[in-house]
Design a protein around this motif. Sequence first.
Motif, PDB file in Angstrom:
ATOM      1  N   ILE A 161     -19.987   0.723 -11.610  1.00 17.31           N
ATOM      2  CA  ILE A 161     -21.397   1.095 -11.769  1.00 17.31           C
ATOM      3  C   ILE A 161     -22.192  -0.177 -12.084  1.00 17.31           C
ATOM      4  O   ILE A 161     -21.783  -0.984 -12.929  1.00 17.31           O
ATOM      5  CB  ILE A 161     -21.583   2.120 -12.910  1.00 17.31           C
ATOM      6  CG1 ILE A 161     -20.693   3.349 -12.698  1.00 17.31           C
ATOM      7  CG2 ILE A 161     -23.054   2.495 -13.055  1.00 17.31           C
ATOM      8  CD1 ILE A 161     -20.984   4.161 -11.462  1.00 17.31           C
ATOM      9  N   SER A 162     -23.331  -0.330 -11.401  1.00 17.19           N
ATOM     10  CA  SER A 162     -24.154  -1.517 -11.610  1.00 17.19           C
ATOM     11  C   SER A 162     -25.624  -1.181 -11.424  1.00 17.19           C
ATOM     12  O   SER A 162     -25.972  -0.090 -10.966  1.00 17.19           O
ATOM     13  CB  SER A 162     -23.744  -2.622 -10.631  1.00 17.19           C
ATOM     14  OG  SER A 162     -23.890  -2.167  -9.305  1.00 17.19           O
ATOM     15  N   VAL A 163     -26.459  -2.134 -11.776  1.00 15.35           N
ATOM     16  CA  VAL A 163     -27.900  -2.040 -11.567  1.00 15.35           C
ATOM     17  C   VAL A 163     -28.280  -3.156 -10.601  1.00 15.35           C
ATOM     18  O   VAL A 163     -27.834  -4.295 -10.742  1.00 15.35           O
ATOM     19  CB  VAL A 163     -28.672  -2.206 -12.897  1.00 15.35           C
ATOM     20  CG1 VAL A 163     -30.175  -2.228 -12.649  1.00 15.35           C
ATOM     21  CG2 VAL A 163     -28.302  -1.104 -13.872  1.00 15.35           C
ATOM     22  N   LYS A 164     -29.103  -2.801  -9.609  1.00 19.85           N
ATOM     23  CA  LYS A 164     -29.591  -3.803  -8.661  1.00 19.85           C
ATOM     24  C   LYS A 164     -31.114  -3.766  -8.637  1.00 19.85           C
ATOM     25  O   LYS A 164     -31.722  -2.725  -8.889  1.00 19.85           O
ATOM     26  CB  LYS A 164     -29.056  -3.536  -7.252  1.00 19.85           C
ATOM     27  CG  LYS A 164     -27.588  -3.861  -7.083  1.00 19.85           C
ATOM     28  CD  LYS A 164     -27.187  -3.754  -5.617  1.00 19.85           C
ATOM     29  CE  LYS A 164     -25.748  -4.132  -5.376  1.00 19.85           C
ATOM     30  NZ  LYS A 164     -25.426  -4.124  -3.926  1.00 19.85           N
ATOM     31  N   VAL A 165     -31.698  -4.938  -8.319  1.00 17.75           N
ATOM     32  CA  VAL A 165     -33.147  -5.075  -8.220  1.00 17.75           C
ATOM     33  C   VAL A 165     -33.525  -5.640  -6.853  1.00 17.75           C
ATOM     34  O   VAL A 165     -32.741  -6.361  -6.233  1.00 17.75           O
ATOM     35  CB  VAL A 165     -33.718  -5.988  -9.330  1.00 17.75           C
ATOM     36  CG1 VAL A 165     -33.555  -5.371 -10.687  1.00 17.75           C
ATOM     37  CG2 VAL A 165     -33.096  -7.364  -9.283  1.00 17.75           C
TER      38      VAL A 165
END
Length: 186
Positions: A161-165
């Motif tokens: 699980i990750s956050v991307k911008v």
Amino acid sequence: MSRISTYPIDTVVNTSDFLIGTDFDNENITKNYTIASIISLATSGGYINAAVGATTVTPIAEASTFYFLEGTLVTSVSKLWAVGTGADVNKIIYSGTASQVTNIISTVNILASMNTVINIALFKNDTEIAGTRQKIMIPSTTVPASVCLQTINTVLAGDVISVKVMTIASTNDVTATHYNISATLV
């Protein structure tokens, strides 16, 4: 067997004491269960809370392309989850073996050039999790925009699980002044 109400009350309860119940998986036969085994079953869910301790910059080389939100996540508590290492230091990884429904939450405070429009979303195994993308505009170069991403999703062993911008129309770098991600098995 006598009526349960006729048995004496145990005033010194401990986790080694027994309860009586029905084993659904074994033809509904009656069995003894320790209180410890019931507690273990009730608290078997996994969880993680990880955060980036310092301001981090995510270089944006191309507009309209997602990039992993930079930062080295540090775990404050975890069970059945871990923070990635090497290239995965900004991701959490499910280390359990069973498929689990999970509540995933990330909070981010983010800076960029004023009026920069950013999309930010949660990803599982590098695939965007539907319904988590949020579009924000940076209000100023000194006041970060705050965003909270949340989803309920099923995870399997090894899921990342990750956050991307992504910036919409510019290649302005993005700075996370706060980045936290947590997951709790439901």
